[in-house]
Design a protein around this motif. Structure first.
Motif, PDB file in Angstrom:
ATOM      1  N   THR A 187       0.847  -1.198   0.000  1.00  0.00           N
ATOM      2  CA  THR A 187       0.000   0.000   0.000  1.00  0.00           C
ATOM      3  C   THR A 187       0.878   1.242   0.000  1.00  0.00           C
ATOM      4  N   GLU A 188       0.274   2.343  -0.429  1.00  0.00           N
ATOM      5  CA  GLU A 188       0.927   3.642  -0.242  1.00  0.00           C
ATOM      6  C   GLU A 188       0.110   4.403   0.800  1.00  0.00           C
ATOM      7  N   SER A 189       0.783   4.966   1.794  1.00  0.00           N
ATOM      8  CA  SER A 189       0.089   5.758   2.815  1.00  0.00           C
ATOM      9  C   SER A 189      -0.068   7.176   2.307  1.00  0.00           C
ATOM     10  N   ILE A 247       5.726   5.017   2.061  1.00  0.00           N
ATOM     11  CA  ILE A 247       5.363   6.348   2.568  1.00  0.00           C
ATOM     12  C   ILE A 247       6.048   7.393   1.692  1.00  0.00           C
ATOM     13  N   ASN A 248       5.443   8.576   1.614  1.00  0.00           N
ATOM     14  CA  ASN A 248       6.047   9.680   0.862  1.00  0.00           C
ATOM     15  C   ASN A 248       6.938  10.477   1.791  1.00  0.00           C
ATOM     16  N   LEU A 249       8.142  10.761   1.319  1.00  0.00           N
ATOM     17  CA  LEU A 249       9.067  11.545   2.133  1.00  0.00           C
ATOM     18  C   LEU A 249       9.270  12.899   1.444  1.00  0.00           C
ATOM     19  N   ILE A 261      10.270   3.964   0.727  1.00  0.00           N
ATOM     20  CA  ILE A 261      10.021   5.414   0.738  1.00  0.00           C
ATOM     21  C   ILE A 261       9.884   5.893  -0.701  1.00  0.00           C
ATOM     22  N   GLU A 262       8.981   6.867  -0.893  1.00  0.00           N
ATOM     23  CA  GLU A 262       8.805   7.475  -2.215  1.00  0.00           C
ATOM     24  C   GLU A 262       9.335   8.895  -2.129  1.00  0.00           C
ATOM     25  N   ILE A 263      10.245   9.217  -3.041  1.00  0.00           N
ATOM     26  CA  ILE A 263      10.770  10.583  -3.059  1.00  0.00           C
ATOM     27  C   ILE A 263      10.666  11.109  -4.487  1.00  0.00           C
ATOM     28  N   ILE A 293      11.273   6.302  -6.938  1.00  0.00           N
ATOM     29  CA  ILE A 293      11.222   7.691  -7.407  1.00  0.00           C
ATOM     30  C   ILE A 293       9.804   7.987  -7.878  1.00  0.00           C
ATOM     31  N   ASP A 294       9.143   8.867  -7.115  1.00  0.00           N
ATOM     32  CA  ASP A 294       7.734   9.194  -7.333  1.00  0.00           C
ATOM     33  C   ASP A 294       7.605  10.202  -8.479  1.00  0.00           C
ATOM     34  N   ASP A 295       6.447  10.232  -9.108  1.00  0.00           N
ATOM     35  CA  ASP A 295       6.147  11.211 -10.158  1.00  0.00           C
ATOM     36  C   ASP A 295       7.249  11.215 -11.219  1.00  0.00           C
ATOM     37  N   LEU A 302      10.855   2.866 -10.208  1.00  0.00           N
ATOM     38  CA  LEU A 302      10.440   4.116 -10.847  1.00  0.00           C
ATOM     39  C   LEU A 302       8.918   4.115 -10.852  1.00  0.00           C
ATOM     40  N   LYS A 303       8.346   5.257 -10.458  1.00  0.00           N
ATOM     41  CA  LYS A 303       6.881   5.336 -10.428  1.00  0.00           C
ATOM     42  C   LYS A 303       6.439   6.322 -11.503  1.00  0.00           C
ATOM     43  N   ILE A 304       5.834   5.795 -12.550  1.00  0.00           N
ATOM     44  CA  ILE A 304       5.437   6.661 -13.669  1.00  0.00           C
ATOM     45  C   ILE A 304       4.323   7.603 -13.226  1.00  0.00           C
TER      46      ILE A 304
HETATM   47 MG    MG Z   1       3.697   8.872  -3.693  1.00  0.00          MG
END
Ligand code: MG
Ligand code: C2E
Ligand code: MG
Length: 578
Positions: free
Chosen positions: A343-345, A402-404, A434-436, A464-466, A485-487
């Motif tokens: 999951t993503e919080s 989690i997003n940092l 962690i998503e950055i 790597i988010d976005d 990598l998160k498209i």
């Molecule tokens: Mg995110």
């Protein structure tokens, strides 16, 4: 002037120069002599070094002595005492020479060792006296601060620098509230004492680059360069107001004062010093009218923005204290098997009056006032705690992301926070991610790459988010210890119809494969998008089509229901509502 004098002699006549040279030798002075034969030569010499004293023949082949003198001061900032030399004993010419700012003049016929020594010593004393007077004219006698006469030159310079650095200069005009009462009730001596203490405080609490100027009475101006935005200027003004609100210790009493401030910003409110002072003055008037002890910007939009931000910051502080945040969880699934991988919080602010506030409406403010570190720490702890609770309730261990925020990456405590959260919760190794964002990495690639390395040593994976919205290059990707990598959603939402977005998505997927990274697509909203991503070899998907982010309490039943209707190759899971 120093004991060892640097003297320049400017004269086109060889014999006259010889006369001065000989006389100087007999003067008993300690000196270095440089010679020039015309005005141009004199200016070249002045460009090369600073002289204490200049003997300047008034009639030179190229220019008259007064023109050369003016040029020495204007172009080379010469501080030298100038003594004109002239062949004629002419009263009118003498007046003209002295009027141009020379300290003395000598007729060539009277030159001797004794005369030169006296002339140089006299010139030196007189010159120093003039310099002191000039200095005094720029200093406020009571406080020792620069006075109004320097305002324009300091501000003009600061504005020019700001233009080059592409930032702003804040002109803050300050005025003590009810200063007149101090003078009226305690007397002028006490008033003066207060102004002195006030200026000491202003000088001590400001930044070294600020210039504090006493404009007169209890009115002070602060010229602050290198201001990046209105928030920066407001923090600066608040610091000053707070500093002056602390009690002033008099001989036998404490004085409680407050001050008001008006702020004008260059270049937005203008670039002319007089105009800016007027703007700051109008802003100060508004600050006083609104109740004193506060600041006001000249620009109304800026005022509103700063006030909104402050209100939000103070609400956020309370929200932290009252624990008003809540995490929603959005599942991530394996694109081929349909299995839920994690999951993503996603944080929400459960504001009593306004209801659920999405993160984009408060995370930027929390970053600005550094509350994000505290909030982020809670997100980390709560996510770990929740996942362990689900596991205890029979759900198999899932990956938790989690997003940092960039600020958290700069905070040296982050490693300790992660260690603490993992230990306290008892989360399985390798479950935390962690998503950055790309921009957070590019801020300081070397130290962030070290930090990411340390996190990975603890079994934390990095995504790597976005991805695709920032500027990370292949070189960065190679250097960075990342796993996924998160498209970005903006590319996914137009799939498969938009050729450009389809090309970027396919390229990101093959880039990930080349570097051995996993690729996940976010914002998947329909079956067509999912099919395209699966065809292109994307590993995971997340989006409303699979499930919207949901409160923790709903997750277990969602999970169980999803498992029962899951088919091996996600055929057509029903889109979730709510
Ligand atoms: Mg995110
Ligand atoms: P993000 O990390 O890129 O999160 C994805 C955002 O897209 C989430 O918005 C999510 O609700 C939304 N989303 C997911 N699937 C879909 C979809 O199919 N369609 C559409 N239209 N949207 C979808 P949300 O929850 O509003 O979060 C926005 C951003 O706020 C996040 O972007 C993240 O950058 C930030 N954020 C959220 N929680 C935290 C947190 O705990 N700490 C920090 N520092 N930032 C957070
Ligand atoms: Mg994202």
């Amino acid at each position: 002037m120093t004991d060892h004098l640097k003297i320049l002699l400017v004269d086109d006549d060889d014999v006259d120069r010889l006369t001065v040279r000989r006389a100087m030798e007999q003067s008993g002075l300690n000196y270095d002599l440089t010679e020039a034969v015309d005005g141009a030569g004199a200016l070249v010499a002045c460009a090369a070094q600073k002289f204490d004293c200049v003997f300047l023949d008034y009639r030179l082949p190229d220019y008259d002595g007064d023109i050369i003198f003016a040029e020495m001061v204007a172009e080379h900032d010469s501080q030298a005492a100038v003594i004109f030399l002239t062949g004629e004993n002419d009263e009118k010419l003498a007046q003209k020479m002295m009027g141009s700012g020379a300290v003395d003049y000598l007729t060539k016929a009277e030159i001797s060792g004794t005369v030169l020594r006296r002339a140089v010593q006299y010139a030196s004393a007189r010159h120093n006296f003039h310099k002191q007077l000039a200095e005094m004219a720029r200093i406020d006698v009571l406080t020792g601060l620069p006075n109004r006469s320097v305002f324009e030159s300091v501000l003009t310079k600061a504005i020019a620098q700001a233009g080059r650095a592409q930032n702003m200069v804040a002109v803050t005009l300050l005025d003590l509230d009810n200063f007149k009462d101090v003078n009226d009730t305690l007397g002028h001596a006490a008033g003066d004492q207060l102004l002195k203490m006030m200026s000491e405080r202003l000088s001590a609490r400001g930044r070294v680059t600020d210039t504090v100027i006493r404009l007169g009475g209890d009115e002070f101006a602060i010229i602050a360069p290198n201001i990046n935005d209105a928030q920066g200027a407001s923090r600066h003004a608040q610091k000053i107001i707070d500093a002056l609100a602390e009690p002033f210790e008099g001989e036998d009493q404490k004085l409680f004062m407050s001050c008001s401030a008006g702020i004008a910003l260059a270049p937005m409110d203008g670039t002319d010093p007089t105009q800016l002072l007027k703007c700051a003055d109008m802003a100060l008037y508004r600050a006083k009218a609104e109740g004193r002890g506060r600041f006001h910007f000249f620009d109304e939009k800026m005022n509103t923005a700063v006030q909104d931000q402050r209100a939000l910051e103070s609400d956020l502080r309370q929200a932290v204290a009252k624990n008003e945040f809540e995490l929603f969880y959005q599942p991530k699934v394996d694109i081929r098997t349909g299995q839920v991988l994690g999951t993503e919080s996603l944080i929400r602010w459960n504001q009593p009056e306004r209801g659920l506030i999405p993160p984009n409406d408060f995370i930027p403010a929390a970053e600005k006032c550094h509350l994000i570190v505290e909030i982020g720490d809670w997100v980390l702890r709560e996510t770990c705690r929740q996942h362990v609770a689900w596991r205890d309730a029979g759900i198999p261990p899932l990956n938790c992301s989690i997003n940092l925020s960039p600020h958290q990456l700069k905070d040296t405590q982050i490693i300790a926070s992660v260690d603490r959260a993992l230990k306290q919760s008892g989360l399985e190794d390798g479950c935390l991610e962690i998503e950055i964002t790309e921009s957070a990495i590019l801020d300081n690639i070397k130290s962030i790459s070290e930090l990411l390395g340390m996190l990975r040593m603890r079994g934390v994976s990095v995504s790597i988010d976005d991805f695709g919205t920032g500027y990370s290059s292949l070189t960065h990707l190679k250097q960075l210890p990342v796993d996924t990598l998160k498209i970005d959603r903006s590319f996914v939402s137009n799939l498969p119809g938009d050729e450009g977005d389809a090309a970027i998505t396919s390229a990101t997927i093959s880039l990930g494969k080349t570097f051995g990274l996993k690729v996940i697509a976010e914002g998947v909203e329909d079956q067509e998008q999912l099919d395209f991503l699966r065809r292109e070899g994307c590993d995971q998907a997340q989006g409303y089509y699979l499930s919207r982010p949901m409160p923790a309490a709903e997750f277990p039943s969602w999970y169980r229901e999803y498992q029962t209707r899951r088919i091996a190759t996600i055929g057509a899971p029903a889109a979730q509502a709510g």
